[in-house]
Motif scaffolding. Structure first.
Motif, PDB file in Angstrom:
ATOM      1  N   UNK A 183      -7.606  -9.974  -6.005  1.00  0.00           N
ATOM      2  CA  UNK A 183      -6.353 -10.675  -5.907  1.00  0.00           C
ATOM      3  C   UNK A 183      -5.785 -10.412  -4.519  1.00  0.00           C
ATOM      4  N   UNK A 184      -5.500 -11.465  -3.781  1.00  0.00           N
ATOM      5  CA  UNK A 184      -4.921 -11.337  -2.448  1.00  0.00           C
ATOM      6  C   UNK A 184      -3.454 -11.740  -2.507  1.00  0.00           C
ATOM      7  N   UNK A 185      -2.604 -10.839  -2.054  1.00  0.00           N
ATOM      8  CA  UNK A 185      -1.166 -11.070  -2.079  1.00  0.00           C
ATOM      9  C   UNK A 185      -0.633 -10.869  -0.669  1.00  0.00           C
ATOM     10  N   UNK A 186       0.234 -11.772  -0.241  1.00  0.00           N
ATOM     11  CA  UNK A 186       0.798 -11.653   1.102  1.00  0.00           C
ATOM     12  C   UNK A 186       1.700 -10.422   1.195  1.00  0.00           C
ATOM     13  N   UNK A 187       1.885  -9.980   2.401  1.00  0.00           N
ATOM     14  CA  UNK A 187       2.749  -8.820   2.644  1.00  0.00           C
ATOM     15  C   UNK A 187       4.161  -9.081   2.111  1.00  0.00           C
ATOM     16  N   UNK A 188       4.667 -10.287   2.323  1.00  0.00           N
ATOM     17  CA  UNK A 188       6.010 -10.642   1.852  1.00  0.00           C
ATOM     18  C   UNK A 188       6.101 -10.567   0.326  1.00  0.00           C
ATOM     19  N   UNK A 189       5.065 -11.050  -0.348  1.00  0.00           N
ATOM     20  CA  UNK A 189       5.072 -10.995  -1.810  1.00  0.00           C
ATOM     21  C   UNK A 189       4.966  -9.563  -2.322  1.00  0.00           C
ATOM     22  N   UNK A 190       4.199  -8.740  -1.633  1.00  0.00           N
ATOM     23  CA  UNK A 190       4.133  -7.327  -2.022  1.00  0.00           C
ATOM     24  C   UNK A 190       5.500  -6.660  -1.888  1.00  0.00           C
ATOM     25  N   UNK A 191       6.200  -6.960  -0.806  1.00  0.00           N
ATOM     26  CA  UNK A 191       7.545  -6.398  -0.606  1.00  0.00           C
ATOM     27  C   UNK A 191       8.468  -6.870  -1.717  1.00  0.00           C
ATOM     28  N   UNK A 192       8.394  -8.155  -2.081  1.00  0.00           N
ATOM     29  CA  UNK A 192       9.225  -8.693  -3.170  1.00  0.00           C
ATOM     30  C   UNK A 192       8.895  -8.018  -4.499  1.00  0.00           C
ATOM     31  N   UNK A 193       7.607  -7.859  -4.757  1.00  0.00           N
ATOM     32  CA  UNK A 193       7.184  -7.204  -6.004  1.00  0.00           C
ATOM     33  C   UNK A 193       7.717  -5.779  -6.070  1.00  0.00           C
ATOM     34  N   UNK A 194       7.543  -5.044  -4.986  1.00  0.00           N
ATOM     35  CA  UNK A 194       7.975  -3.650  -4.961  1.00  0.00           C
ATOM     36  C   UNK A 194       9.481  -3.541  -5.165  1.00  0.00           C
ATOM     37  N   UNK A 200       4.203  -0.806 -13.988  1.00  0.00           N
ATOM     38  CA  UNK A 200       5.053  -1.626 -13.122  1.00  0.00           C
ATOM     39  C   UNK A 200       4.786  -1.329 -11.647  1.00  0.00           C
ATOM     40  N   UNK A 201       4.564  -0.070 -11.331  1.00  0.00           N
ATOM     41  CA  UNK A 201       4.255   0.288  -9.947  1.00  0.00           C
ATOM     42  C   UNK A 201       2.900  -0.278  -9.522  1.00  0.00           C
ATOM     43  N   UNK A 202       1.948  -0.329 -10.453  1.00  0.00           N
ATOM     44  CA  UNK A 202       0.646  -0.948 -10.150  1.00  0.00           C
ATOM     45  C   UNK A 202       0.835  -2.433  -9.862  1.00  0.00           C
ATOM     46  N   UNK A 203       1.718  -3.071 -10.600  1.00  0.00           N
ATOM     47  CA  UNK A 203       2.047  -4.478 -10.320  1.00  0.00           C
ATOM     48  C   UNK A 203       2.670  -4.595  -8.930  1.00  0.00           C
ATOM     49  N   UNK A 204       3.587  -3.699  -8.611  1.00  0.00           N
ATOM     50  CA  UNK A 204       4.236  -3.729  -7.301  1.00  0.00           C
ATOM     51  C   UNK A 204       3.256  -3.572  -6.149  1.00  0.00           C
ATOM     52  N   UNK A 205       2.189  -2.823  -6.378  1.00  0.00           N
ATOM     53  CA  UNK A 205       1.157  -2.643  -5.341  1.00  0.00           C
ATOM     54  C   UNK A 205       0.189  -3.825  -5.289  1.00  0.00           C
ATOM     55  N   UNK A 216      -2.007  -4.390  -7.761  1.00  0.00           N
ATOM     56  CA  UNK A 216      -3.235  -3.985  -8.450  1.00  0.00           C
ATOM     57  C   UNK A 216      -3.459  -4.751  -9.751  1.00  0.00           C
ATOM     58  N   UNK A 217      -2.364  -5.165 -10.412  1.00  0.00           N
ATOM     59  CA  UNK A 217      -2.466  -5.891 -11.674  1.00  0.00           C
ATOM     60  C   UNK A 217      -1.461  -7.038 -11.686  1.00  0.00           C
ATOM     61  N   UNK A 218      -1.654  -7.951 -12.619  1.00  0.00           N
ATOM     62  CA  UNK A 218      -0.770  -9.116 -12.746  1.00  0.00           C
ATOM     63  C   UNK A 218       0.356  -8.844 -13.735  1.00  0.00           C
ATOM     64  N   UNK A 219       1.329  -9.746 -13.776  1.00  0.00           N
ATOM     65  CA  UNK A 219       2.396  -9.616 -14.767  1.00  0.00           C
ATOM     66  C   UNK A 219       1.827  -9.719 -16.177  1.00  0.00           C
ATOM     67  N   UNK A 220       0.818 -10.542 -16.369  1.00  0.00           N
ATOM     68  CA  UNK A 220       0.189 -10.644 -17.687  1.00  0.00           C
ATOM     69  C   UNK A 220      -0.422  -9.313 -18.109  1.00  0.00           C
ATOM     70  N   UNK A 221      -1.041  -8.602 -17.176  1.00  0.00           N
ATOM     71  CA  UNK A 221      -1.641  -7.307 -17.498  1.00  0.00           C
ATOM     72  C   UNK A 221      -0.556  -6.276 -17.816  1.00  0.00           C
TER      73      UNK A 221
END
Length: 71
Positions: free
Chosen positions: A1-12, A37-42, A44-49
């Motif tokens: 799963x590739x996530x942009x830096x901006x999306x990672x910041x939003x997730x975190x 939740x922290x794994x999602x923020x990084x 590593x996993x999706x919201x579904x997971x």
């Protein structure tokens, strides 16, 4: 799963906000839920997971099973 830096910041930020909100309301997340939740923020996993893991723990909890049987 590739996530942009901006999306990672939003997730975190969303994870930090959710964990802080729950704690302020007197319902802090369990260590396992916080870790998911922290794994999602990084990224590593999706919201579904996250949802799947939390629900699996809830359904395995005897307190939950007892409450649903009484309903």
């Amino acid at each position: 799963m590739t996530i942009s830096h901006e999306n990672l910041i939003r997730r975190q930020q969303a994870v930090q906000d959710a964990l802080a909100s729950a704690a302020r309301e007197g319902q802090p997340a369990s260590p396992n839920t916080a870790a998911d939740m922290e794994a999602y923020g990084r990224g590593d996993i999706t919201t579904d997971e996250v949802r799947h893991r939390i629900l699996a723990r809830l359904h395995a909890d005897p307190r939950y099973q007892k409450a649903t049987r009484a309903a």
